[in-house]
Design a protein around this motif. Structure first.
Motif, short mmCIF file in Angstrom:
data_model
loop_
_atom_site.label_atom_id
_atom_site.label_comp_id
_atom_site.label_asym_id
_atom_site.label_seq_id
_atom_site.Cartn_x
_atom_site.Cartn_y
_atom_site.Cartn_z
N ASN A 337 1.06 -1.11 -0.10
CA ASN A 337 0.02 0.56 0.09
C ASN A 337 0.52 1.27 -0.11
O ASN A 337 0.96 2.09 0.93
N PRO A 338 1.23 1.86 -0.75
CA PRO A 338 2.48 1.98 -0.83
C PRO A 338 1.93 3.91 -1.26
O PRO A 338 1.06 3.98 -1.93
N VAL A 339 2.16 5.12 -0.38
CA VAL A 339 2.29 6.15 -0.89
C VAL A 339 3.49 7.19 -1.55
O VAL A 339 4.57 7.20 -1.01
N TRP A 340 3.40 7.83 -2.75
CA TRP A 340 4.29 8.37 -3.42
C TRP A 340 4.32 9.89 -3.67
O TRP A 340 4.93 10.88 -3.33
N ASN A 341 2.61 10.75 -4.25
CA ASN A 341 2.37 11.89 -4.16
C ASN A 341 3.78 12.75 -4.80
O ASN A 341 4.23 13.62 -4.66
N GLN A 342 4.02 11.75 -6.09
CA GLN A 342 4.76 12.56 -7.48
C GLN A 342 3.81 13.01 -8.27
O GLN A 342 3.08 12.44 -8.97
N VAL A 343 4.06 14.45 -9.05
CA VAL A 343 3.98 14.69 -10.28
C VAL A 343 4.55 14.56 -11.78
O VAL A 343 5.85 14.93 -10.73
N VAL A 415 -4.95 13.33 -13.56
CA VAL A 415 -4.73 13.56 -14.45
C VAL A 415 -5.38 15.12 -15.44
O VAL A 415 -6.74 14.83 -15.36
N TRP A 416 -4.48 15.37 -15.60
CA TRP A 416 -4.69 17.19 -16.42
C TRP A 416 -4.45 17.95 -16.65
O TRP A 416 -3.25 17.76 -16.72
N MET A 417 -4.84 18.49 -17.85
CA MET A 417 -3.75 19.75 -19.11
C MET A 417 -4.11 20.79 -18.12
O MET A 417 -5.10 21.22 -17.79
N GLY A 418 -3.04 21.49 -17.70
CA GLY A 418 -2.54 22.79 -17.36
C GLY A 418 -1.71 23.78 -17.18
O GLY A 418 -0.81 23.65 -18.83
N THR A 419 -0.95 24.60 -16.58
CA THR A 419 -0.10 26.05 -17.56
C THR A 419 0.59 25.91 -16.74
O THR A 419 0.89 25.39 -15.37
N GLN A 420 1.63 26.62 -17.05
CA GLN A 420 3.07 26.42 -15.96
C GLN A 420 2.68 27.75 -14.19
O GLN A 420 2.78 27.81 -13.29
N ALA A 421 0.89 27.95 -14.20
CA ALA A 421 0.99 28.85 -13.54
C ALA A 421 0.28 27.82 -12.45
O ALA A 421 -0.53 28.53 -11.44
N ASP A 422 0.35 26.82 -12.60
CA ASP A 422 -0.48 25.25 -12.10
C ASP A 422 0.62 24.92 -10.31
O ASP A 422 1.51 25.51 -10.85
N GLU A 423 -0.35 25.58 -8.90
CA GLU A 423 0.45 24.62 -8.62
C GLU A 423 1.38 23.66 -8.25
O GLU A 423 2.54 23.95 -7.95
N ALA A 424 1.21 23.06 -9.05
CA ALA A 424 2.15 21.66 -8.88
C ALA A 424 3.20 21.92 -10.19
O ALA A 424 4.29 21.29 -10.01
#
Length: 1028
Positions: A337-343, A415-424
Motif C-alpha cells: 500500500n505505497p504512498v508516492w505523492n509525485q507529480v 490527470v489534467w491539462m494545465g499551464t505553468q501557473a499551476d501549483e504543481a
C-alpha cells in the motif's frame, strides 16, 4: 587534388514523422553534382552518426561560389516511395576552412523547404578542405574532444602546403542564396574569369612574397610553371605581417559585424501585451509570459497490490510513459500500500503520443522488474484545469494486465491539462529532464528562497578585573578576542598594562536568525610574535542579547565571569559552577536592529529596510518579472558532448527565485513569472543566468556564469510593460564576451503614489546609519561576512543556491582593484565635467563676442537682473524647468542595463584583464608583478602630482592672511580695506553693472596676458618648498 570533408556529427530535437512519436533519420549531402548519405538511425529524434563523407573538389577557387546542401530525411518503409523531409541546411563554400586544424563543429538550425513545412531541430557538422589523398575511413573525433568555436572576426590563414592560395573570412552569417541567384552568379563569374587580378604580398622582413614573419623564401619555381596567384575573394590580401597598433580596421563585405551589446525591444504574445484578447480571465494573473501547456499526472498512492516475490513481498514503483518520455517514481520496499505523492509534467508542445500509460512494477535487484499492472488514458479526453479552480481530486483506478483484463490492485491518480501557473508546476518532474537521475532531479527544479534576517552585533569591551597571567614576572599584554561562527575580531592591546586592563573599544559582527549560536569572548595574553595564550573565556548565547532600535537608548553594561580554559576542558561544567572566585570582564552587548545589514553594494542594492520589523515602512508597489526565454547561448559543455543546461536566478530584496533548468538547449524557454513587494523605488533587481553543472553527480563542480542583468526600478515608468532582449555580457581574462540574450518582461505597479513621492525625500538608509555611522573599512568587512552567511544558508536549501550563484549575484569582488574600473570611473568624472566645461566655453564665446546677437541678449538679460534682483532666483528655476521640459522628448525609452562602453570593457587591454582576474595575493610571476607595480607607480605619480597641485592652490589661499609673505599679506589687506570703503559708498547696482560690463567687454579691449589678481595669487607662497 583537393577533397571536401563533411563530418556529420549528430542532430537534436527532430520532428517525429513515423506516426508513433519518433523518426528514422538519415542525412543526404549534395555538393557539385555529387551525392552521399549516412546510415539510418532507427527511432531516434536525437541521432548521432559520427560519419565522414568525402567529395572531390576539382578547383578550390570555385569552392567560394559553391553551395553545400545537407538534407535530413525520415527513412520510410520499403513499400512507401518517398521519404519524409525533416529539414535542410545550405552552407556557402566561402565559409569552409582550408585545413582541419581551423575547422570546428558548428550547429546549424534546420530550414524549411516550403511555407507550410513543419520543421524543428538542428544538426552538427564539421566541414573543411583536405589537400592530397584523404582516407574515407577516417573517423571524426568524438564531440567531447571538439574545441569550442573560434572567436568572432577570426581570419583563417592559408595552408602552408596548399597548391593554390585560397583565403577567406570565416563567416557564419553569410546569406544563403537561392538557386537562381547561384546560377546567375556562376555565369557572371565565368564571364569575368579572364580578368583575374593578381595580388602579391609584400613582406615586412627579409622574406619573399606572400610569407609572414621569419619565413624563409620558398624554392624558385621552374620557368614552365606559372607563378602562384592569389585569387581575389572577400578577404584582406595584404597579409604580410601584423598591422600596427594604430591601424583602423575596415568592415569587409560578408564579415561579421561587432556583437550587439544593446537592448532589443520585442513584442511577445503575452496576455498583458494583447489586451487579453482571446484569453480567459485567468491570464491576468500570469500575463507577462507566454502560456505553456503541460499534461500533469499526480501519482498519489496504491492499495491492495499483489505480492510478486517468493517471500510474499512487493517493492512497487510506477512508470509514467508518454511516447519516448518515461518518468519513474521512487520505489517502496516491502509495501503493498505505497504512498508516492509525485507529480509528472509533460510539455504539450512535445507530446509524441496520444496515449498515456502508467505501469506498476516490482523492483528486483537481480532479475528483470516484474509487471504488476497498468492504466491507459487517452490524452484527448484529459480535462483542462485553470489555476483559480481547486486542485483536481485524485481518483482510484483498477489495474489491468497486458491484455486489458482487470487485475488485483488499485492506484489513485489525477490527470489534467494545465499551464505553468499551476501549483504543481515547481515541484513536478518535467519531461525535459527525463534523462536525469532521481538524485539529481532536485537540482533542476524551480524554487523560491528567502535570505536570513541579519543583525549587526555590537560589543563594547570596557575593562577586565583580576586577570591572572601565566607568567607573573613579566608585563602582560592583554587583548580581547571575540568569535561568532567563522567571524573573529580582536581589540588592541590594553595600554595600562596591568591585571586590570581597560580597552574602551567597540567591535561589530553579523548575526542571523534564528539566534541559536554563542558568542565566544576570550582574553588573550601575547607572549611573543605569533604566541598567544588564553587567560579566560566565556560564552554568551545570542538569543539572550537585547535588541536596540534607537541609538539614544543606552544599554546597561554587565560583568561576565571568565573561566580558565584548563578548568573547562579538564574538570567540566560542574567545576565551573563551584568556583568561588574568577576573573571578570566588563561588556556592553546589543543587537542593533536599527541598521540595514548590507550584503550587496549600496549603489545597486535591492533592499534598504532596517532589520527591525517595527521600523519597516509599508510597500509602495509591486514588481512583476517575467523570465521568458534566452537565445543564441554559447554551448558551455561542448567538451562533454552537450550544449547548455541553463537556468535563471533573480534577486530583489530578501527574496530569491530560481527557474527550472532546461537541459541541452541553446534556446531555452522558461516562461515563469514572479512578484515582489517594492518598498523603495531607488532599488535594483538582478537576474543572472547560469549553466547547471550539478546534474551529472559532479558535486565538486561549479555552475558556470553565462551573464546577468541589472534593472533599476526608478528608471521604469509605472504600469508600463517592458519586453526586451538583454545582452548577457561576461568579462573574461580573454576579453568581453556575449554569451547570448535574455528575454525579460518587467512591470512596476505603484499602489501608493503619495508614499512613493515622499520616499524621494527620505534618507536612503535607516536612521542609525547617519546617527551612529559605521566606518567604510568596517562596512566592507561586515558586508563580506553577511554575504558568507547568506551563501551558507541558501546552499543548504533544496535545490540549493550554490555559493558561486550568490557571489556572482551580490558582486563579491566589487571592491577589488581594477585598472579597467578606474578608467571607467575616470571617464565618468570627465563626462560630468564636460557639461561644466561646455558652460564655460559658452560664457567664453559670449565674452569673446563670437555670436554678437547672443552676446547682446545676454547684456540685456544681465541689466534686467541687476535692476530687478528679485527676478534672479525665479529666472534660474524657470530656466531649469524649461530645460527639463525640453529634455522630456529625449528621455530614455528603454530600462537601464549593463553598458559595455561605459564599463570600458570593449577595448580593455589583456594585461589589465589578467590583473583584474588575478587572485589575492597574486599568483603571477615576479616579472609581471614588477611590471604592474611600475605601472601602478606611474599612475600613482600622476595622481600625486594632481593632489599636490590642489594642495598648493589651497595653501596659497590660506597664505593671504597668514603673513607667511608679509608684503603680499600687507598688499591684500590694504586692497581689502579700499574695496570695503568703495563698496560701502557705491550702490550695489552700480558695482554689479560695472563688473558685468567689464567681464563682457569686447575682445578689442582684452589682453592675452594673465590679469593682475591671477598674477598676485600665483606669487603667494605654499608649503611645496618645505617638502623633502
Amino acid at each position: 587534388m583537393a577533397n571536401l570533408i563533411v563530418q556529420v556529427i549528430n542532430a537534436a530535437d527532430l520532428m517525429p514523422k513515423d506516426g508513433q512519436g519518433s523518426a528514422n533519420p538519415f542525412v543526404e549531402v549534395d555538393f557539385d553534382g555529387q551525392r552521399q548519405r549516412t546510415q539510418t538511425k532507427t527511432r531516434d529524434l536525437n541521432p548521432s552518426w559520427n560519419q565522414t563523407l568525402v567529395f572531390n573538389v576539382a578547383d578550390p577557387r570555385n569552392l567560394l561560389f559553391s553551395t553545400i546542401e545537407a538534407t535530413v530525411y525520415n527513412d520510410r518503409k520499403p513499400d512507401q516511395q518517398k521519404n519524409n523531409f525533416l529539414g535542410r541546411v545550405r552552407i556557402s563554400g566561402a565559409t569552409v576552412p582550408v585545413s582541419e586544424e581551423e575547422a570546428s563543429v558548428q550547429r546549424y538550425p534546420l530550414d524549411k523547404r516550403g511555407l507550410f513545412s513543419n520543421i524543428r531541430g538542428d544538426i552538427a557538422l564539421k566541414i573543411h578542405l583536405a589537400h592530397g589523398q584523404y582516407s574515407s575511413n577516417h573517423s571524426p573525433p568524438p564531440v567531447e574532444e571538439q574545441e569550442r568555436p573560434p572567436p568572432e572576426h577570426q581570419f583563417h590563414e592559408t595552408a602552408k602546403h596548399a597548391p593554390q592560395v585560397v583565403e577567406e573570412i570565416k563567416n557564419n552569417l553569410f546569406g544563403f542564396k537561392n538557386e537562381f541567384e547561384e546560377v546567375h552568379e556562376k555565369k557572371k563569374n565565368k564571364e569575368k574569369q579572364k580578368e583575374v587580378r593578381t595580388f602579391f604580398s609584400v613582406g615586412t622582413g627579409g622574406g619573399g612574397g606572400g610569407g609572414g614573419h621569419g619565413h624563409a623564401p620558398g624554392p624558385v619555381p621552374s620557368p614552365a610553371a606559372p607563378p602562384p596567384v592569389a585569387v581575389e575573394t572577400k578577404a584582406n590580401f595584404m597579409r604580410a605581417g601584423p598591422p600596427p597598433a594604430n591601424m583602423m580596421h575596415m568592415q569587409f563585405p560578408g564579415q561579421k559585424p561587432p556583437p550587439n551589446f544593446g537592448l532589443v525591444e520585442t513584442r511577445p504574445p503575452v496576455a498583458a501585451r494583447m489586451g487579453y484578447r482571446g484569453a480567459d480571465k485567468t491570464a491576468t494573473t500570469y500575463d507577462l509570459v507566454e502560456r505553456m501547456h503541460f499534461l500533469y499526472v499526480n501519482v498519489v498512492k496504491a492499495r491492495d497490490l499483489p505480492a510478486m516475490d517468493i517471500t510474499g513481498s512487493l517493492d512497487p514503483y510506477v512508470e509514467v510513459r508518454l511516447g519516448n518520455y518515461k518518468g519513474v517514481t521512487r520505489h517502496h520496499e516491502k509495501n503493498q500500500n505505497p504512498v508516492w505523492n509525485q507529480v509528472f509534467a509533460f510539455s504539450k508542445e512535445r507530446l509524441q503520443s496520444t496515449a498515456l500509460e502508467l505501469v506498476v512494477k516490482d523492483k528486483d535487484l537481480i532479475t528483470k522488474d516484474d509487471f504488476v499492472g497498468k492504466i491507459r488514458f487517452d490524452v484527448v479526453d484529459v480535462p483542462t484545469r485553470v489555476p483559480p479552480d481547486s486542485p483536481l481530486a485524485p481518483q482510484w483506478y483498477r489495474l489491468e494486465d497486458k491484455n486489458g483484463i482487470k487485475v488485483r490492485g488499485e492506484i489513485m491518480l489525477a490527470v489534467w491539462m494545465g499551464t505553468q501557473a499551476d501549483e504543481a508546476f515547481p515541484g513536478a518532474w518535467h519531461s525535459d529532464a527525463h534523462g536525469i537521475s532521481p538524485h539529481n532531479l532536485a537540482n533542476t527544479r524551480s524554487n523560491v528562497y528567502f535570505s536570513p534576517k541579519l543583525y549587526y552585533l555590537r560589543i563594547h569591551v570596557i575593562e577586565a578585573q583580576d586577570l591572572i597571567p601565566l607568567d607573573r614576572g613579566r608585563q602582560p599584554e592583554f587583548y580581547v578576542k571575540i568569535s561568532l561562527r567563522n567571524q573573529t575580531r580582536s581589540t588592541r592591546i590594553s595600554q595600562p598594562r596591568g591585571l586590570n586592563p581597560s580597552w574602551q573599544e567597540e567591535l561589530m559582527l553579523v548575526a542571523s536568525e534564528p539566534f541559536d549560536e554563542f558568542v565566544v569572548i576570550s582574553v588573550e595574553d601575547r607572549l611573543g610574535p605569533g604566541k598567544d595564550v588564553c587567560i579566560g573565556r566565556t560564552m554568551v548565547p545570542v538569543r539572550r542579547i537585547p535588541q536596540r532600535v534607537d541609538s539614544t537608548k543606552l544599554l546597561e553594561s554587565v560583568w561576565v565571569d571568565l573561566g580558565r580554559p584548563s578548568e573547562w576542558e579538564e574538570e567540566g561544567e560542574k567545576k565551573k559552577k563551584e568556583m568561588k572566585f574568577s576573573s571578570k570582564i566588563h561588556l556592553r552587548l546589543c543587537l542593533d536592529a536599527g541598521y540595514h545589514v548590507l550584503d550587496e553594494a549600496t549603489h545597486f542594492s535591492s533592499d534598504l529596510q532596517a532589520s527591525s520589523k517595527h521600523l519597516r515602512k509599508p510597500s509602495i508597489g509591486i514588481l512583476e518579472l517575467g523570465i521568458l526565454s534566452a537565445q543564441n547561448l554559447l554551448p558551455m559543455k561542448m567538451r562533454e558532448g552537450r550544449l547548455t543546461d541553463a537556468y535563471c536566478v533573480a534577486k530583489y530584496g530578501n527574496k530569491w527565485v530560481r527557474t527550472r533548468t532546461l537541459l541541452n538547449t541553446l534556446q531555452p524557454r522558461w516562461n515563469e513569472q514572479y512578484t515582489w513587494e517594492v518598498y523603495d523605488p531607488c532599488t535594483v533587481v538582478t537576474v543572472g543566468v547560469f549553466d547547471n553543472c550539478h546534474i551529472n553527480d559532479k558535486e565538486e563542480s561549479r555552475d558556470q556564469r553565462i551573464g546577468k542583468v541589472r534593472i533599476r526600478l526608478s528608471t521604469l515608468e509605472t504600469d508600463r510593460i517592458y519586453t526586451h532582449y538583454y545582452p548577457l555580457l561576461v568579462l573574461t581574462p580573454s576579453g568581453l564576451k556575449k554569451h547570448g540574450e535574455l528575454h525579460l518582461a518587467i512591470r512596476f505597479t505603484c499602489l501608493a503614489w503619495v508614499n512613493m513621492v515622499a520616499q524621494y525625500g527620505r534618507p536612503l538608509l535607516p536612521k542609525m546609519h547617519y546617527v551612529q555611522p559605521i566606518s567604510v573599512k568596517h562596512i566592507d568587512w561586515l558586508r563580506h561576512q553577511a554575504l558568507l552567511i547568506v551563501a551558507t544558508r541558501l546552499s543548504r536549501a533544496e535545490p540549493p543556491l550554490k555559493r558561486e550563484n550568490v557571489e556572482y549575484m551580490l558582486d563579491v569582488d566589487y571592491h577589488m582593484w581594477s585598472l579597467r574600473k578606474s578608467k571607467a570611473n575616470f571617464y565618468r568624472i570627465m563626462s560630468l565635467l564636460s557639461g561644466i566645461t561646455a558652460v564655460f566655453r559658452w560664457l567664453d564665446g559670449i565674452c569673446m563676442w563670437r555670436n554678437p546677437l547672443t552676446t547682446i541678449l545676454v547684456h540685456v538679460l544681465f541689466l534686467i537682473l541687476v535692476c530687478y534682483p528679485e527676478l534672479i532666483l525665479p529666472t534660474i528655476f524657470l530656466y531649469l524647468f524649461v530645460i527639463g521640459l525640453w529634455n522630456y522628448r529625449f528621455r530614455p525609452r528603454n530600462p537601464s542595463h549593463m553598458d559595455a562602453r561605459i564599463s570600458q570593457a570593449e577595448m580593455a587591454h589583456p594585461d589589465e584583464l589578467d590583473e583584474e582576474f588575478d587572485g589575492f595575493p597574486t599568483q603571477r610571476p615576479q616579472e609581471i608583478v614588477r611590471m604592474r607595480y611600475d605601472r601602478m607607480r606611474s599612475i600613482a605619480g600622476k595622481v600625486q602630482t594632481v593632489v599636490g597641485d590642489l594642495a598648493t592652490q589651497g595653501e596659497r589661499a590660506m597664505a593671504l592672511l597668514s603673513w607667511r609673505d608679509s608684503r603680499a599679506t600687507s598688499i591684500f589687506i590694504i586692497i581689502a580695506l579700499v574695496w570695503a570703503v568703495f563698496l560701502y559708498v557705491t550702490p550695489f547696482h552700480v558695482v554689479a553693472v560695472l563688473f558685468g560690463l567689464y567681464w563682457l567687454r569686447h575682445p578689442r579691449f582684452r589682453n592675452r596676458m594673465p590679469s593682475v589678481p591671477v598674477n598676485f595669487f600665483k606669487r603667494l607662497p605654499s608649503k611645496a618648498d618645505m617638502l623633502l
